[in-house]
Design a protein around this motif. Structure first.
Motif, mmCIF file in Angstrom:
data_model
loop_
_atom_site.group_PDB
_atom_site.id
_atom_site.type_symbol
_atom_site.label_atom_id
_atom_site.label_comp_id
_atom_site.label_asym_id
_atom_site.label_seq_id
_atom_site.Cartn_x
_atom_site.Cartn_y
_atom_site.Cartn_z
ATOM 1 N N PRO A 116 0.862 -1.258 -0.025
ATOM 2 C CA PRO A 116 -0.107 -0.022 -0.108
ATOM 3 C C PRO A 116 1.000 1.256 0.075
ATOM 4 O O PRO A 116 1.945 1.277 0.436
ATOM 5 C CB PRO A 116 -0.748 -0.153 1.307
ATOM 6 N N CYS A 117 0.173 2.333 -0.615
ATOM 7 C CA CYS A 117 0.925 3.575 -0.645
ATOM 8 C C CYS A 117 0.387 4.612 0.562
ATOM 9 O O CYS A 117 -1.015 4.775 0.432
ATOM 10 C CB CYS A 117 0.973 4.428 -1.928
ATOM 11 N N SER A 118 1.391 5.029 1.240
ATOM 12 C CA SER A 118 0.782 5.965 2.486
ATOM 13 C C SER A 118 0.810 7.247 1.858
ATOM 14 O O SER A 118 1.201 7.623 1.100
ATOM 15 C CB SER A 118 2.082 5.764 3.598
ATOM 16 N N LEU A 119 0.228 8.252 2.734
ATOM 17 C CA LEU A 119 -0.186 9.475 2.163
ATOM 18 C C LEU A 119 1.329 10.106 2.187
ATOM 19 O O LEU A 119 1.523 11.146 1.359
ATOM 20 C CB LEU A 119 -1.074 10.136 3.070
ATOM 21 N N HIS A 120 2.081 9.952 3.490
ATOM 22 C CA HIS A 120 3.157 10.488 3.651
ATOM 23 C C HIS A 120 4.138 10.426 2.258
ATOM 24 O O HIS A 120 4.835 11.190 1.741
ATOM 25 C CB HIS A 120 3.914 9.941 4.974
#
Ligand SMILES: Cc1cc2nc3c(=O)[nH]c(=O)nc-3n(C[C@H](O)[C@H](O)[C@H](O)COP(=O)(O)O)c2cc1C
Length: 199
Positions: free
Chosen positions: A93-97
């Motif tokens: 998954p890709c974090s917002l950060h």
């Protein structure tokens, strides 16, 4: 072990966002495709999330599914170079950060550097973003990334295929994300069939 020139090289980035199961499916799927060598790089926050989402040993087993596991501090790894023939990168998954850092052009760890290389070399970069809701500045930065060539895929699986399990729910989304890499031999993502309408 050296990357094989004849094989397609794919990088999976793993962030500290919920949904490590996406990364597991991604790596399992890629390992079944002949002629593909998989690289993985995970942020330190991914291990923190693993402590809450994974059974003991599951996270390490997931990372070992890749042919090459690069440390996030290894800025000299092959995937950090634009001259390395990477077919593309999926962050799942890709974090917002990480998404915001990519939009700002930051490259101070391997995951970010490899993402920037994909953007500058015009290679496929898919972000399976896992955060909700989003503020206006998040949306603006995501638009910047899309304009730079990234594919932004919210980790929002469809229910129209009537999944019977979590695996069945996320598998089509994983295949859809991988389809942007245009790898030969990848199973096609299941499409909604208009002949069998949703009941
Ligand atoms: C259990 C847990 C779940 C988290 N889930 C998310 C998430 O779904 N999305 C997100 O953007 N950040 C999430 N975070 C926060 C990120 O881990 C944090 O912003 C971190 O700095 C991300 O670093 P990275 O982008 O280098 O992986 C979560 C943190 C923890 C501990």
């Amino acid at each position: 072990m050296q990357p094989k020139r004849s094989d397609h090289q794919v990088l999976v980035g793993i962030c500290g966002a919920s949904g490590l199961i996406y990364a597991r499916h991604m790596l399992a799927c890629l390992s079944a495709v002949p002629g593909v060598q998989t690289h993985v790089v995970a942020s330190s926050a991914a291990a923190e999330v693993a402590a809450t989402e994974c059974a003991p040993g599951e996270y390490e087993a997931m990372l070992s599914m890749a042919h090459f596991h690069h440390g996030n501090d290894q800025l000299g790894a092959c995937v950090a170079s634009g001259s390395f023939p990477l077919a593309g990168m999926v962050i799942a998954p890709c974090s917002l950060h990480t998404a915001m850092a990519l939009a700002a052009g930051l490259a101070d760890d391997l995951l970010l550097r490899a993402g920037q290389v994909c953007l500058k070399e015009r290679r496929p970069l898919v972000l399976l973003l896992r955060e909700t809701p989003l503020a206006s500045h998040h949306l603006r930065h995501l638009a910047t990334l899309a304009e730079a060539g990234a594919t932004i895929m919210p980790a929002a699986p469809g229910f129209y295929l009537k999944p019977g399990s979590i695996d069945e729910l996320i598998e089509p989304l994983v295949l859809r994300a991988l389809s942007f890499l245009r790898l030969p031999g990848l199973p096609a993502a299941t499409a909604w069939d208009p002949q069998s309408p949703i009941q």
